[in-house]
Design a protein around this motif. Structure first.
Motif, mmCIF file in Angstrom:
data_model
loop_
_atom_site.group_PDB
_atom_site.id
_atom_site.type_symbol
_atom_site.label_atom_id
_atom_site.label_comp_id
_atom_site.label_asym_id
_atom_site.label_seq_id
_atom_site.Cartn_x
_atom_site.Cartn_y
_atom_site.Cartn_z
ATOM 1 N N PHE A 283 0.817 -1.207 0.000
ATOM 2 C CA PHE A 283 0.000 0.000 0.000
ATOM 3 C C PHE A 283 0.853 1.260 0.000
ATOM 4 C CE2 PHE A 283 -1.877 3.343 2.731
ATOM 5 C CZ PHE A 283 -2.869 3.771 1.862
ATOM 6 N N PHE A 284 1.856 1.321 0.868
ATOM 7 C CA PHE A 284 2.652 2.543 0.994
ATOM 8 C C PHE A 284 3.486 2.809 -0.260
ATOM 9 C CE2 PHE A 284 2.096 1.147 5.464
ATOM 10 C CZ PHE A 284 1.280 2.198 5.854
ATOM 11 N N LYS A 285 4.101 1.753 -0.785
ATOM 12 C CA LYS A 285 4.893 1.932 -2.012
ATOM 13 C C LYS A 285 3.992 2.355 -3.166
ATOM 14 C CE LYS A 285 8.186 -0.338 -5.114
ATOM 15 N NZ LYS A 285 7.546 0.224 -6.302
ATOM 16 N N HIS A 286 2.843 1.716 -3.239
ATOM 17 C CA HIS A 286 1.910 2.025 -4.314
ATOM 18 C C HIS A 286 1.462 3.484 -4.228
ATOM 19 C CE1 HIS A 286 -1.116 1.223 -7.370
ATOM 20 N NE2 HIS A 286 -1.988 1.846 -6.605
ATOM 21 N N VAL A 287 1.127 3.929 -3.026
ATOM 22 C CA VAL A 287 0.694 5.314 -2.842
ATOM 23 C C VAL A 287 1.823 6.274 -3.189
ATOM 24 C CG1 VAL A 287 0.116 7.024 -1.072
ATOM 25 C CG2 VAL A 287 -1.133 4.869 -1.182
ATOM 26 N N ASN A 288 3.022 5.930 -2.752
ATOM 27 C CA ASN A 288 4.166 6.806 -3.035
ATOM 28 C C ASN A 288 4.428 6.925 -4.535
ATOM 29 O OD1 ASN A 288 6.302 8.420 -1.806
ATOM 30 N ND2 ASN A 288 7.697 6.937 -2.726
#
Length: 387
Positions: A283-288
């Motif tokens: 989730f975090f990598k995707h959002v970034n």
């Protein structure tokens, strides 16, 4: 109550908890704390530093926990839910899904208003109107401060004040109209006049005003004396991701909603509120990669070996548990179960053997649910021989 009766009642609760785990793989009710290994210190930290010292004093925070299915995210949210209930908080808890899209402030707001929960005395109360009606009976909850404080959505602020003052004296029709208004349903001057109200609260919930409507509700509840509110969101499938090359408008809106919640905790538009997301890996990598405006707010040190402070708002789920390895977690779980049940040595060895089989099959962080379910299933199958 005699000690032996206490133990007998506890044993009944544990057995019922194990039956639920054997069937569903996890618990969502207050028995979660009975089958818990390694999170006691983190829950104590959350209670003392987040709830007591921060949120109850008017602060607000967003917290994120990342981990795969089966790693303990839902279990942690259950522990936080019941901690908040115990402390007199209002709680909203949901599993994110396609049926509850996170790109719609209006829909999310209506869900929260209709399904927020609180325990008052020994009564479990659900929905904002019913909570207000119950709180109005208790002099502990006062509207003096709320009555003197202008808020972004004056209609819902005034409706909350009116409910606290008059809900006990309204007839069924009047209460139904007022409840619909408080729940964000469209109400008109005709609805209010038909119920013989002397006044009409302007500004029904709309897509345009949903954010300020919700934030006004949360602030109002804290002002009348509710110690705090917790909004708990559990991502059980990939509802918060999209194509990395062409992020959808739906994803952008959902990411923007999360960004505005985070910003609300720092700019003062959220008061006395904790918002908690349990999200799946990536989730975090995707959002970034796809929405940097949110990604930069969710920077996280991912090297658990270096140690991650619990004050960080973004944590891998394994960092909140004291057990340092799957084998240590297995030992802790078997020891916990053996404190409840007196079993022969061969049963103890069997539990370890079954647990080791699960660990061999689950090399990642997703072993916990499978491990606990396997042990629970075995104990329930042999319950008559070990009670």
């Amino acid at each position: 109550m005699p000690l032996h009766e206490d133990r007998a009642n506890m044993l009944v609760e544990v057995i019922e908890a194990l039956k639920t785990i054997a069937q569903h793989g996890h618990l969502t009710d207050e028995r979660s704390a009975l089958i818990d290994v390694g999170t006691t210190k983190y829950i104590n930290f959350f209670e003392e530093e987040i709830l007591d010292t921060f949120i109850s004093q008017g602060g607000a925070t967003c917290r994120f926990y990342e981990g795969p299915s089966g790693s303990g995210k839902s279990h942690l949210l259950s522990l936080l839910y019941h901690l908040g209930i115990k402390k007199g908080y209002i709680i909203y808890r949901t599993a994110l899904s396609d049926d509850l899209p996170l790109d719609d402030w209006q829909g999310i707001t209506k869900e929260i208003l209709a399904n927020m929960e609180m325990v008052v005395g020994n009564q479990h109360i659900q929905s904002l109107p019913n909570i207000l009606k119950e709180l109005s009976k208790n002099p502990q909850y006062q509207i003096d401060k709320l009555g003197k404080t202008p808020l972004p959505h004056e209609g819902i602020r005034k409706a909350i004040i009116f409910a606290m003052k008059h809900s006990q004296g309204l007839d069924e029709t009047q209460w139904e109209v007022l409840s619909r208004n408080i729940l964000g349903e469209k109400t008109t001057v005709k609805d209010f006049s038909g119920a013989k109200f002397a006044r009409f609260f302007k500004g029904s919930l709309t897509k345009r005003n949903a954010e300020v409507f919700l934030k006004t509700v949360l602030t109002s509840l804290h002002m009348i004396g509710v110690p705090g509110l917790l909004l708990l969101f559990d991502e059980n499938n990939k509802t918060l991701t999209t194509s990395p090359t062409r992020p959808s408008n739906k994803f952008k809106k959902a990411a923007n909603l999360i960004r505005r919640l985070i910003d609300g905790t720092t700019n003062g538009t959220l008061v006395g509120t904790g918002v908690v997301f349990a999200v799946l890996p990536g989730f975090f990598k995707h959002v970034n990669d796809t929405y940097p405006a949110l990604g930069q707010r969710l920077m996280m040190n991912r090297n658990v070996a270096e140690g991650i402070g619990w004050r960080s708002p973004v944590l891998p789920i394994q960092s909140v548990n004291e057990t340092e390895s799957p084998e240590e977690f297995l030992r802790g779980m078997v020891e916990l179960l053996l404190r409840y049940f007196q079993v022969r040595e061969s049963m103890k060895e069997e539990l370890y053997r079954l647990g080791e089989e699960v660990l061999e099959a689950h090399a990642g962080a997703d072993y916990r649910r499978a491990l606990i379910k396997r042990l629970a299933t075995h104990l329930i199958a042999n319950i008559e021989s070990i009670r």
